[in-house]
Every structure is written in C-alpha cells, then in structure tokens.
Scaffold this active site. Structure first.
Site, PDB file in Angstrom:
ATOM      1  N   HIS A 191      -5.856  -7.660  -0.095  1.00 13.26           N
ATOM      2  CA  HIS A 191      -6.106  -6.270  -0.455  1.00 13.26           C
ATOM      3  C   HIS A 191      -5.390  -5.923  -1.759  1.00 13.26           C
ATOM      4  O   HIS A 191      -4.300  -6.429  -2.026  1.00 13.26           O
ATOM      5  CB  HIS A 191      -5.636  -5.332   0.667  1.00 13.26           C
ATOM      6  CG  HIS A 191      -6.269  -5.628   1.982  1.00 13.26           C
ATOM      7  ND1 HIS A 191      -5.612  -6.312   2.985  1.00 13.26           N
ATOM      8  CD2 HIS A 191      -7.508  -5.360   2.448  1.00 13.26           C
ATOM      9  CE1 HIS A 191      -6.424  -6.445   4.023  1.00 13.26           C
ATOM     10  NE2 HIS A 191      -7.581  -5.878   3.717  1.00 13.26           N
ATOM     11  N   HIS A 208       0.815  -1.221   0.000  1.00 15.00           N
ATOM     12  CA  HIS A 208       0.000   0.000   0.000  1.00 15.00           C
ATOM     13  C   HIS A 208       0.849   1.272   0.000  1.00 15.00           C
ATOM     14  O   HIS A 208       0.312   2.358  -0.216  1.00 15.00           O
ATOM     15  CB  HIS A 208      -0.940   0.020   1.203  1.00 15.00           C
ATOM     16  CG  HIS A 208      -1.925  -1.095   1.210  1.00 15.00           C
ATOM     17  ND1 HIS A 208      -2.720  -1.401   0.118  1.00 15.00           N
ATOM     18  CD2 HIS A 208      -2.243  -2.019   2.171  1.00 15.00           C
ATOM     19  CE1 HIS A 208      -3.482  -2.442   0.409  1.00 15.00           C
ATOM     20  NE2 HIS A 208      -3.210  -2.838   1.639  1.00 15.00           N
ATOM     21  N   ASP A 230      -2.027 -10.985  -1.663  1.00 18.46           N
ATOM     22  CA  ASP A 230      -2.605 -10.413  -0.460  1.00 18.46           C
ATOM     23  C   ASP A 230      -4.075 -10.130  -0.746  1.00 18.46           C
ATOM     24  O   ASP A 230      -4.448  -9.830  -1.885  1.00 18.46           O
ATOM     25  CB  ASP A 230      -1.859  -9.109  -0.129  1.00 18.46           C
ATOM     26  CG  ASP A 230      -2.235  -8.522   1.216  1.00 18.46           C
ATOM     27  OD1 ASP A 230      -1.433  -8.658   2.152  1.00 18.46           O
ATOM     28  OD2 ASP A 230      -3.318  -7.913   1.316  1.00 18.46           O
ATOM     29  N   ASP A 240      -3.993 -13.136   4.536  1.00 18.02           N
ATOM     30  CA  ASP A 240      -5.270 -12.534   4.897  1.00 18.02           C
ATOM     31  C   ASP A 240      -6.471 -12.967   4.054  1.00 18.02           C
ATOM     32  O   ASP A 240      -7.604 -12.610   4.409  1.00 18.02           O
ATOM     33  CB  ASP A 240      -5.159 -11.001   4.957  1.00 18.02           C
ATOM     34  CG  ASP A 240      -4.335 -10.397   3.847  1.00 18.02           C
ATOM     35  OD1 ASP A 240      -3.985 -11.110   2.902  1.00 18.02           O
ATOM     36  OD2 ASP A 240      -4.048  -9.187   3.925  1.00 18.02           O
TER      37      ASP A 240
END
Length: 296
Positions: free
Chosen positions: A157, A118, A155, A231
């Site tokens: 996200h 991110h 991931d 995740d």
C-alpha cells in the site's frame, strides 16, 4: 556483527481478536520463530509524548494515550483504542527509534513491528496509529544525529502518511513501491512513487525495486528506513500483487546488500501482511531478519 533485533511483548495487543483482518498475533509468532533460531532481542522503551508530537497533532496523540479518540476517528484507524492498543502503538514507535539508533552504531538493525505508514500528521488510518518511521526520522533530524534520511517503502500500500509527514522536509527522501490500484484511494505524492499494476510478479517487481533503491541511495542519506511489508505476496488478502516467497526474499536481500555496499545504515521495520495463515505471514517477516543478518 550480530544483528540488533528490537522487540517488546506489547507488540502483540491481545485485545485484537484472531479473526480480525489485521493478524496482530503475527508479532508474537515472529518472535517465537526467531527465538527458536537462536536470536535474542533488545527491549525498547515506549516513545514519549514529546517524540510522538514530532510527527502527529498533539490533540490526536493525547486522545490515543488516554483512549478518548472519537468513534469516527477510531473506525478510520481500524481498532478500538484500548489501553493495550495505546501501549502497543507507543512501544512500536519506541522500537523503531531504538532500532534506528542501533543501525547508526552497527550498520543495520530491525524492529519486529513498525511500518505504520498510513498514520499522518492529523491521525491514524489503515491499522496504523502512530507513524513510527515518521517519528524516528524526525527525532534523528531534530537531535542532529543525521542530516539526511531516505525511506524505502515496499509495503503493497502507498505510504501516504509518511509522504504527508515529510512532504515539506527537503532533508528526507520518501520512496514508495506499491500496487497502484490498491488502497488508499488518495495517494499524496512521495518524492518517488512507483505504482505497479495488479498481479505484478517477481521479475517485474524486482526490476522496479532496483530503480527505487538506486534513486533513494542516490540522495546520499545518513540512514535508510526500510518498510518490508510482506503484503505484496500472492496469498495476501489485501495485496493484489503476486510475489512468491522467493520474490520477497530476493527483495529484502537486494535492499540489504545495496545499503551495505553503499555504507548506509539500514533500519528495517515489518510493515503489513494479511494472509489468512498468520504463521505464514510471520515466516515471511523473518526474511527481513535473514537478509539484514546475511548482509552484516
């Protein structure tokens, strides 16, 4: 071949409390589990400022390293920027750079941190201070150690920061397999984005993974960076997907085998994992090491 495993004691920044949403102590637990299984580690040097500038604004890098980041920007990152966080962030980037070079030499390597996808050119977000894959990819291209790079980001996200860092670089193919309804709200396009609906389980996830990996390897990269965030697991607090332990194992094994079969070096990084049980998160991160070791 013995899989090179990169680890630094600074990966566990102990200034982050155990009840924080980001389970910082998972890094120490992963190392404990792997030591108990007989593995040894290679210690990296912290990334230099010059390396960090390859992917990030110079003023932002300085603010992190001197702990002068303003409060609003620190809230976006999700941590108070302490000396320990600054050391951890630079060490994590150095670890991915070292693991990438070891992968080029030996076919595969893993950094027991990283996956901070991110963090973008202008700053960090979502518990990501510096984008280790962004820096490492830029470094290898700058030094002409590679000509083409692929990023396989699994991931849960979207890999927004990585997409922004490489958006104008035709030498890098970015691919993200994530939960479409999950954070971040704005998802700048990767070269390939596969957004899955909430609740996706093992079978549908692994089918989408095959398409993603085929596309990434089809660009003939000289190295693959694989973000193996755990995740997507059903127990993850921030994930919204429904993979089992077996599904995560199958995912990591598939990526490792595919790269090995294609003769493409693979650098693995841990990525996210936010289940309440930090020991369970750490155990799931060891699946990556198992997969790369088995494919070696």
């Amino acid at each position: 071949m013995t899989l090179p495993i990169v680890h630094h004691v600074d990966y566990d920044a102990k200034t982050v409390a155990d009840d924080h949403r980001f389970p910082m102590r998972k890094y120490a637990l992963v190392a404990e589990f792997l030591r108990a299984a007989g593995h040894s580690f290679i210690e990296p040097q912290a990334a230099s400022e010059d390396w960090l500038h390859l992917a990030h604004d110079e003023a932002y890098v300085t603010a992190i390293l001197t702990q002068t980041l303003d409060a609003k920007a620190a809230r976006k990152v999700g941590f108070e920027i302490t000396p320990a966080i600054a050391r951890r962030s630079a060490a994590s980037v150095g670890g991915t750079c070292l693991a990438a070079r070891l992968a080029l030499e030996q076919g595969a390597a893993v950094n027991l941190a990283g996956g901070s996808h991110h963090a973008g050119p202008d700053g960090g977000a979502g518990f990501c201070v510096f984008n280790d894959v962004g820096v490492a990819g830029k470094l290898l291209l700058e030094t002409k150690e590679v000509r083409r790079v692929a990023v396989i980001d699994c991931d849960v996200h979207h890999g927004d920061g990585t997409a922004l860092i490489f958006r104008y670089d035709p030498r890098v193919f970015t691919a993200s397999l994530h939960c479409e309804q999950n954070w971040p709200r704005e998802k700048p396009p990767s070269d390939l984005d596969i957004g899955l609906p909430k609740g996706t389980g093992d079978a549908a996830y692994l089918s989408a993974l095959e398409d993603l990996v085929d596309a990434a390897l089809g660009t003939a990269p000289d190295i693959v960076f694989y973000n193996a965030g755990v995740d997507p697991h059903a127990e993850d607090r921030l994930g919204l997907l429904s993979l089992s332990d077996e599904g995560l194992r199958a995912r990591d094994a598939y990526v490792a085998r595919a790269c090995r079969s294609a003769g493409i070096p693979l650098c693995g990084v841990l990525g996210g994992g936010y289940a309440r049980d930090a020991h369970a998160v750490a155990r799931r991160h060891t699946f990556l090491v198992e997969a790369l070791g088995a494919a070696a």
